[in-house]
Every structure is written in C-alpha cells, then in structure tokens.
Motif scaffolding. Structure first.
Motif, mmCIF file in Angstrom:
data_model
loop_
_atom_site.group_PDB
_atom_site.id
_atom_site.type_symbol
_atom_site.label_atom_id
_atom_site.label_comp_id
_atom_site.label_asym_id
_atom_site.label_seq_id
_atom_site.Cartn_x
_atom_site.Cartn_y
_atom_site.Cartn_z
ATOM 1 N N UNK A 1 -15.307 12.337 80.336
ATOM 2 C CA UNK A 1 -14.402 11.367 79.689
ATOM 3 C C UNK A 1 -14.998 10.023 79.814
ATOM 4 N N UNK A 2 -15.398 9.508 78.788
ATOM 5 C CA UNK A 2 -15.877 8.288 78.708
ATOM 6 C C UNK A 2 -14.920 7.142 77.974
ATOM 7 N N UNK A 3 -13.969 7.715 77.191
ATOM 8 C CA UNK A 3 -12.849 6.964 76.759
ATOM 9 C C UNK A 3 -11.658 7.556 76.323
ATOM 10 N N UNK A 4 -10.444 6.825 76.398
ATOM 11 C CA UNK A 4 -9.263 7.395 75.840
ATOM 12 C C UNK A 4 -8.346 6.546 74.929
ATOM 13 N N UNK A 5 -8.201 7.029 74.144
ATOM 14 C CA UNK A 5 -7.288 6.143 73.424
ATOM 15 C C UNK A 5 -5.847 6.997 72.964
ATOM 16 N N UNK A 6 -4.773 6.148 73.059
ATOM 17 C CA UNK A 6 -3.519 6.910 72.779
ATOM 18 C C UNK A 6 -3.457 6.658 71.110
ATOM 19 N N UNK A 7 -3.010 7.887 70.558
ATOM 20 C CA UNK A 7 -3.038 7.867 69.102
ATOM 21 C C UNK A 7 -1.604 8.072 68.556
ATOM 22 N N UNK A 8 -0.660 8.536 69.315
ATOM 23 C CA UNK A 8 0.671 8.452 68.829
ATOM 24 C C UNK A 8 1.837 8.800 70.202
ATOM 25 N N UNK A 9 2.831 8.428 70.086
ATOM 26 C CA UNK A 9 3.996 8.558 71.040
ATOM 27 C C UNK A 9 5.139 9.126 70.307
ATOM 28 N N UNK A 10 5.616 10.152 70.828
ATOM 29 C CA UNK A 10 6.815 10.728 70.499
ATOM 30 C C UNK A 10 7.857 10.463 71.288
ATOM 31 N N UNK A 11 8.814 9.593 71.343
ATOM 32 C CA UNK A 11 9.833 9.399 72.229
ATOM 33 C C UNK A 11 11.264 9.916 71.946
ATOM 34 N N UNK A 12 11.717 10.462 72.985
ATOM 35 C CA UNK A 12 12.900 10.954 73.153
ATOM 36 C C UNK A 12 13.864 10.154 73.886
ATOM 37 N N UNK A 13 14.660 9.242 73.176
ATOM 38 C CA UNK A 13 15.406 8.418 73.528
ATOM 39 C C UNK A 13 16.661 8.994 74.522
ATOM 40 N N UNK A 14 17.124 9.933 74.005
ATOM 41 C CA UNK A 14 18.382 10.498 74.871
ATOM 42 C C UNK A 14 17.759 10.685 76.118
ATOM 43 N N UNK A 15 16.700 11.527 76.295
ATOM 44 C CA UNK A 15 16.382 12.022 77.675
ATOM 45 C C UNK A 15 15.598 10.927 78.249
ATOM 46 N N UNK A 16 15.135 9.798 77.760
ATOM 47 C CA UNK A 16 14.163 8.853 78.218
ATOM 48 C C UNK A 16 12.632 9.356 78.638
ATOM 49 N N UNK A 17 12.184 10.354 77.751
ATOM 50 C CA UNK A 17 10.958 11.015 77.839
ATOM 51 C C UNK A 17 10.217 10.668 76.640
#
Length: 72
Positions: free
Chosen positions: A14-30
């Motif tokens: 691992x030389x780099x890490x990029x967050x490409x997307x986030x799927x948010x579950x607002x009800x469970x706060x995860x």
C-alpha cells in the motif's frame, strides 16, 4: 505496509488510499466505505459508525486504520 485482503489472491504494498464513495445508513448511523488502493485495487470496508455526524477526513483515517487489520 503490505496487506492481504480476503477478496484478493495477491498481496498489496500500500502506497496510497483514496476514499471513492461512502454509503451512509442514517438510521443505524453506520457507513460502508469504498476505497481505491494504489489507484487500482478497489475494495469495500464495512463497519464505520458515528454518533451524530461525520467529516470526510474521518473516513480516510478510519479506512487506513481498517487496512492495518490486513497487514502481513
């Protein structure tokens, strides 16, 4: 850091890490976080949790910490 993910047959230096997307579950706060490692290896990390809200920077820090679990 060298890691071995369950869904890959090879190890990854691992030389780099990029967050490409986030799927948010607002009800469970995860959230589920999709990351791109070294610009070419994509994977999903599950288990991010929060109490009230979150900032983008928290996802990158959390993802890097999660990848440490796969360190060999």
């Amino acid at each position: 850091m060298t890691i071995k993910l369950e869904n890959f047959t090879a190890t990854i230096d691992v030389t780099s890490v990029e967050v490409t997307s986030v799927t948010d579950n607002v009800k469970s706060k995860t959230a589920n976080v999709s990351v791109l490692i070294n610009g070419k290896y994509g994977t999903n990390l599950n288990g991010f949790s929060y109490t009230t809200s979150w900032e983008d920077s928290e996802f990158l820090a959390w993802a890097q910490n999660e990848l440490n679990k796969y360190k060999i």
